[in-house]
Design a protein around this motif. Structure first.
Motif, PDB file in Angstrom:
ATOM      1  N   LYS A 188       0.578  -5.507   3.268  1.00 45.58           N
ATOM      2  CA  LYS A 188      -0.289  -6.868   3.598  1.00 45.58           C
ATOM      3  C   LYS A 188       0.006  -7.432   1.754  1.00 45.58           C
ATOM      4  CE  LYS A 188      -4.336  -4.324   4.332  1.00 45.58           C
ATOM      5  NZ  LYS A 188      -5.695  -4.385   4.239  1.00 45.58           N
ATOM      6  N   LEU A 189      -0.096  -6.157   0.678  1.00 46.82           N
ATOM      7  CA  LEU A 189       0.639  -7.559  -0.504  1.00 46.82           C
ATOM      8  C   LEU A 189       1.701  -8.393  -0.853  1.00 46.82           C
ATOM      9  CD1 LEU A 189      -1.001  -4.764  -3.137  1.00 46.82           C
ATOM     10  CD2 LEU A 189      -1.469  -7.201  -2.671  1.00 46.82           C
ATOM     11  N   ALA A 190       2.639  -7.044   0.207  1.00 45.42           N
ATOM     12  CA  ALA A 190       3.945  -7.782   0.284  1.00 45.42           C
ATOM     13  C   ALA A 190       3.462  -9.705   1.403  1.00 45.42           C
ATOM     14  CB  ALA A 190       5.135  -7.302   0.677  1.00 45.42           C
ATOM     15  N   GLY A 191       2.328  -9.881   1.825  1.00 44.25           N
ATOM     16  CA  GLY A 191       2.429 -11.373   2.233  1.00 44.25           C
ATOM     17  C   GLY A 191       2.225 -10.609   4.022  1.00 44.25           C
ATOM     18  N   THR A 221      -0.094  -7.748  12.823  1.00 47.45           N
ATOM     19  CA  THR A 221       0.472  -7.558  13.422  1.00 47.45           C
ATOM     20  C   THR A 221       2.308  -6.637  12.911  1.00 47.45           C
ATOM     21  OG1 THR A 221       1.489  -9.820  12.421  1.00 47.45           O
ATOM     22  CG2 THR A 221       0.074 -10.114  14.475  1.00 47.45           C
ATOM     23  N   GLU A 222       2.252  -6.881  11.456  1.00 41.64           N
ATOM     24  CA  GLU A 222       2.944  -5.981  11.166  1.00 41.64           C
ATOM     25  C   GLU A 222       3.031  -4.672  10.254  1.00 41.64           C
ATOM     26  OE1 GLU A 222       6.150  -9.216   9.994  1.00 41.64           O
ATOM     27  OE2 GLU A 222       4.146 -10.036   9.007  1.00 41.64           O
ATOM     28  N   CYS A 223       1.320  -4.323   9.741  1.00 46.46           N
ATOM     29  CA  CYS A 223       1.589  -3.628   8.374  1.00 46.46           C
ATOM     30  C   CYS A 223       0.459  -2.061   9.562  1.00 46.46           C
ATOM     31  CB  CYS A 223       0.667  -4.018   7.584  1.00 46.46           C
ATOM     32  SG  CYS A 223       1.034  -4.920   6.561  1.00 46.46           S
ATOM     33  N   ALA A 224       0.987  -2.070  10.834  1.00 49.14           N
ATOM     34  CA  ALA A 224       0.558  -0.070  11.313  1.00 49.14           C
ATOM     35  C   ALA A 224       2.063   0.199  11.612  1.00 49.14           C
ATOM     36  CB  ALA A 224       0.452  -1.382  12.139  1.00 49.14           C
TER      37      ALA A 224
END
Length: 111
Positions: free
Chosen positions: A68-71, A76-79
């Motif tokens: 999440k810190l990487a934007g 949809t992406e951090c899982a």
């Protein structure tokens, strides 16, 4: 059309809004393994909603935070999107997931 003709049984687990990515058919034992977002399902081929087994395998919380810190988008992406389901031997399946951009793999004993 399939639903209207009563010629299929929808998988009720899909109502959870999971992102299904990979399948492994085990015809010998009459089951289907399904890789999804943070989950692995073991389904019965005769009735996919009967005796559903589910493994919850999320990405580590610290990896999700870094993602999440990487934007990246948290939903949809951090899982841990399961990408690989590969037979290893008669009792185990090799499984790999994205791990919120930190891939991780392991073995599942089918039992």
């Amino acid at each position: 059309d399939l639903l209207l003709s009563n010629s299929c049984i929808p998988f009720l687990g899909s109502s959870e809004g999971l992102d299904f990515r990979t399948l492994l058919l085990d015809e010998e034992r009459g089951r289907l393994l399904v890789g999804a977002k943070d989950h692995i399902f073991l389904l019965n081929l005769v009735d996919v909603n009967k005796n559903v087994k589910k493994i919850y395998w999320p990405a580590a919380k610290e990896k999700v935070e870094i993602c999440k810190l990487a934007g990246k988008d948290a939903h949809t992406e951090c899982a841990n999107f399961i990408r690989v389901l590969q037979p290893y031997n008669r009792t185990h399946v090799y499984v790999c997931g994205t791990g919120a951009f930190h891939p991780l793999c392991g073995y599942i004993e089918l039992g």
